[in-house]
Design a protein around this motif. Sequence first.
Motif, PDB file in Angstrom:
ATOM      1  N   SER A 315      18.148  18.265  24.426  1.00  0.00           N
ATOM      2  CA  SER A 315      18.568  17.686  25.700  1.00  0.00           C
ATOM      3  C   SER A 315      19.721  18.521  26.240  1.00  0.00           C
ATOM      4  CB  SER A 315      18.988  16.226  25.519  1.00  0.00           C
ATOM      5  OG  SER A 315      20.083  16.123  24.620  1.00  0.00           O
ATOM      6  N   PHE A 316      19.999  18.379  27.532  1.00  0.00           N
ATOM      7  CA  PHE A 316      21.027  19.194  28.184  1.00  0.00           C
ATOM      8  C   PHE A 316      21.973  18.276  28.947  1.00  0.00           C
ATOM      9  CE2 PHE A 316      17.099  21.549  27.768  1.00  0.00           C
ATOM     10  CZ  PHE A 316      17.527  22.661  27.042  1.00  0.00           C
ATOM     11  N   ARG A 317      23.243  18.301  28.532  1.00  0.00           N
ATOM     12  CA  ARG A 317      24.253  17.407  29.111  1.00  0.00           C
ATOM     13  C   ARG A 317      25.168  18.218  30.024  1.00  0.00           C
ATOM     14  NH1 ARG A 317      29.307  14.922  27.838  1.00  0.00           N
ATOM     15  NH2 ARG A 317      29.272  12.699  28.378  1.00  0.00           N
ATOM     16  N   GLN A 318      24.997  18.032  31.316  1.00  0.00           N
ATOM     17  CA  GLN A 318      25.757  18.776  32.315  1.00  0.00           C
ATOM     18  C   GLN A 318      26.857  17.852  32.855  1.00  0.00           C
ATOM     19  OE1 GLN A 318      24.273  19.599  36.494  1.00  0.00           O
ATOM     20  NE2 GLN A 318      23.869  21.601  35.566  1.00  0.00           N
ATOM     21  N   VAL A 319      28.098  18.130  32.456  1.00  0.00           N
ATOM     22  CA  VAL A 319      29.233  17.308  32.870  1.00  0.00           C
ATOM     23  C   VAL A 319      29.763  17.828  34.203  1.00  0.00           C
ATOM     24  CG1 VAL A 319      31.538  16.478  32.239  1.00  0.00           C
ATOM     25  CG2 VAL A 319      29.814  16.872  30.458  1.00  0.00           C
ATOM     26  N   LYS A 320      29.976  16.920  35.147  1.00  0.00           N
ATOM     27  CA  LYS A 320      30.463  17.283  36.472  1.00  0.00           C
ATOM     28  C   LYS A 320      31.990  17.162  36.536  1.00  0.00           C
ATOM     29  CE  LYS A 320      26.556  18.030  38.689  1.00  0.00           C
ATOM     30  NZ  LYS A 320      26.275  19.290  39.394  1.00  0.00           N
ATOM     31  N   PRO A 401      31.236  28.163  29.216  1.00  0.00           N
ATOM     32  CA  PRO A 401      30.372  28.523  28.093  1.00  0.00           C
ATOM     33  C   PRO A 401      29.884  27.279  27.356  1.00  0.00           C
ATOM     34  CG  PRO A 401      32.244  29.996  28.177  1.00  0.00           C
ATOM     35  CD  PRO A 401      32.508  28.928  29.202  1.00  0.00           C
ATOM     36  N   PRO A 402      28.599  27.175  27.099  1.00  0.00           N
ATOM     37  CA  PRO A 402      28.031  25.950  26.529  1.00  0.00           C
ATOM     38  C   PRO A 402      28.372  25.760  25.049  1.00  0.00           C
ATOM     39  CG  PRO A 402      26.381  27.272  27.663  1.00  0.00           C
ATOM     40  CD  PRO A 402      27.575  28.146  27.458  1.00  0.00           C
ATOM     41  N   ASP A 403      28.440  24.505  24.646  1.00  0.00           N
ATOM     42  CA  ASP A 403      28.523  24.124  23.240  1.00  0.00           C
ATOM     43  C   ASP A 403      27.145  23.647  22.795  1.00  0.00           C
ATOM     44  OD1 ASP A 403      31.255  24.605  22.825  1.00  0.00           O
ATOM     45  OD2 ASP A 403      31.800  22.675  23.689  1.00  0.00           O
ATOM     46  N   VAL A 404      26.772  23.963  21.565  1.00  0.00           N
ATOM     47  CA  VAL A 404      25.450  23.598  21.044  1.00  0.00           C
ATOM     48  C   VAL A 404      25.632  22.694  19.836  1.00  0.00           C
ATOM     49  CG1 VAL A 404      23.245  24.448  20.172  1.00  0.00           C
ATOM     50  CG2 VAL A 404      24.542  25.816  21.825  1.00  0.00           C
ATOM     51  N   GLY A 405      24.947  21.553  19.864  1.00  0.00           N
ATOM     52  CA  GLY A 405      24.997  20.620  18.746  1.00  0.00           C
ATOM     53  C   GLY A 405      23.620  20.374  18.175  1.00  0.00           C
ATOM     54  N   GLU A 406      23.464  19.252  17.500  1.00  0.00           N
ATOM     55  CA  GLU A 406      22.157  18.866  16.953  1.00  0.00           C
ATOM     56  C   GLU A 406      21.272  18.390  18.099  1.00  0.00           C
ATOM     57  OE1 GLU A 406      20.683  18.925  14.127  1.00  0.00           O
ATOM     58  OE2 GLU A 406      22.191  19.186  12.560  1.00  0.00           O
ATOM     59  N   VAL A 408      21.267  19.243  21.233  1.00  0.00           N
ATOM     60  CA  VAL A 408      21.916  19.049  22.528  1.00  0.00           C
ATOM     61  C   VAL A 408      22.711  20.293  22.916  1.00  0.00           C
ATOM     62  CG1 VAL A 408      23.960  17.969  21.504  1.00  0.00           C
ATOM     63  CG2 VAL A 408      23.388  17.503  23.894  1.00  0.00           C
ATOM     64  N   VAL A 409      22.711  20.597  24.203  1.00  0.00           N
ATOM     65  CA  VAL A 409      23.557  21.633  24.790  1.00  0.00           C
ATOM     66  C   VAL A 409      24.446  20.945  25.821  1.00  0.00           C
ATOM     67  CG1 VAL A 409      23.637  23.720  26.198  1.00  0.00           C
ATOM     68  CG2 VAL A 409      21.875  23.475  24.434  1.00  0.00           C
ATOM     69  N   GLU A 410      25.745  21.262  25.788  1.00  0.00           N
ATOM     70  CA  GLU A 410      26.692  20.580  26.672  1.00  0.00           C
ATOM     71  C   GLU A 410      27.603  21.603  27.345  1.00  0.00           C
ATOM     72  OE1 GLU A 410      30.713  18.232  25.753  1.00  0.00           O
ATOM     73  OE2 GLU A 410      28.947  17.181  25.001  1.00  0.00           O
ATOM     74  N   TYR A 411      27.914  21.369  28.612  1.00  0.00           N
ATOM     75  CA  TYR A 411      28.790  22.292  29.338  1.00  0.00           C
ATOM     76  C   TYR A 411      29.339  21.592  30.580  1.00  0.00           C
ATOM     77  CZ  TYR A 411      24.374  22.798  31.876  1.00  0.00           C
ATOM     78  OH  TYR A 411      23.201  22.545  32.552  1.00  0.00           O
ATOM     79  N   LEU A 412      30.412  22.163  31.141  1.00  0.00           N
ATOM     80  CA  LEU A 412      30.982  21.673  32.394  1.00  0.00           C
ATOM     81  C   LEU A 412      30.399  22.471  33.544  1.00  0.00           C
ATOM     82  CD1 LEU A 412      33.157  19.907  33.898  1.00  0.00           C
ATOM     83  CD2 LEU A 412      34.660  21.903  33.693  1.00  0.00           C
ATOM     84  N   ASP A 413      29.740  21.797  34.453  1.00  0.00           N
ATOM     85  CA  ASP A 413      29.175  22.447  35.626  1.00  0.00           C
ATOM     86  C   ASP A 413      30.297  22.738  36.622  1.00  0.00           C
ATOM     87  OD1 ASP A 413      27.172  23.324  37.430  1.00  0.00           O
ATOM     88  OD2 ASP A 413      27.335  21.418  38.493  1.00  0.00           O
TER      89      ASP A 413
END
Length: 475
Positions: A315-320, A401-406, A408-413
């Motif tokens: 999944s991809f978590r794009q934080v605004k 730059p994205p962080d990668v977990g189990e 999931v990919v997470e980053y600040l847009d």
Amino acid sequence: MTSVRVRGISSTALSYLFLLRGFRVVQASGVIRERLGIPFDTSPAEVTVKDSEEPSTLVVLGKPEGVREVLDSITAELRDVVVWWGRPGLHAVVRARVSRLEEGGCILELPGGVEGVLRACHGREGDLVVVSVARPSFRRGERAVVSRELRFDGLYVSLIKGGKIEFSEFIRDPAKKAELSALAVSKLVGSGLGVRFRSNSQYADPHEVSREIDFLLGVLRDFEAKLKSGGDVEVLYEGESIALVYLTSPAKARLDELRGRVAPTAIGHHQLKYMGFDEVVDYTEYLLSNKAITRESTALLSSYLVYKQVGREFSFRQVKPDGGVVNLAPGVLEKVEVGRGGLTLVFKRVMRSSGVYDGLGVEKKPGDVDYMVVDTSSWTISHNYYRGSDYLGTYVNINTPPDVGEGVVEYLDLEVDVVVRGDGVLEVIDLDKLEDAWRSKALSDSLYKRALEEVEKVRSNPTAHVYNPWKNQQK
């Protein structure tokens, strides 16, 4: 000198940071005291910094002036963070107006233009009610949660109208509980007031607690006098300041640098910890502290944790910047490459619905494929759209730059994006959103400037961001 209590994943790094900046670190754990060479200070914490339930996020809570000082230090040192202030303050007591009834409760107009939700509300539209803020609003459009239970906070205790005697979960000593209970009864019997003993009171002198109860009784008298004087929607009692701090990948890397000065620290310690890899990081640092491995070799940890997830759906978590979160359609990790700065991951996302691709102006059809290229050292993510072997265009997202977990990919847009259309035409879009986020102070100067720099990099060499899966396979 503000006293700060620190808990959570980044407690070593932040405690060291606060000491460098002249704060008093109190109630530190034995491990932290040993690492930093400080004595056990049982003074009450004026500010608490701890992990939030939300990913990669800190909570900063306490006296307003202390919270501001702590946040100034965090943002000055870590730079690439986003701060969301809670409005109104936590446990602030406010006079609010009933805007409308909804699902057995009331929607209230709170001070500052914030909406609040009061459950089991039997008021009418236009009524004024007095409530306490149980959970502030942190984001645009987010409703605060309020309660009829009015609470007045001190360092050691909170007085609660109509409450009972309660204790923080951290106060476990039966003798201390008995001592504090006897004190509460002697002070509050017959008053109709309850008390919650906060975690600070586990170390407190009973005389200090007694004096604070007397002080809060005075605050309550002043509050009741103000209440009788009438008024409109307003804050009657300020409560405590509270803010959420979102830690981007670069901020976590700076925490690594701070922690590395006082303890063996694996490369990527905070990124991996905040993404849920606690146990493997702890084991790696156990080996590191016993000189079984070198720090340089810990760089392999991130690649190992990602390689073993090839073929898995992510999944991809794009934080605004305003605190909202966009969850992109999932994709399967197809490929991982190790570069000099980080890892390059290629995900295959198959479109399941019809529509139009934002920015590209191209029709979206079920079965289209997005080859999503994520580089953990890059400030961009590229989405490369194909229909069969036909190239539709590339959407380059500007982000931290994205962080990668189990899984999931997470980053600040960072709001602004660049599109490369199938006919080779390039266009920068949503620049106004970046400007708005910067002007509203949702984004710092450094993040705003970095976003503009990344846009120029893409514009100067757009083909570097276009991914061709068939060409790559031929290599």
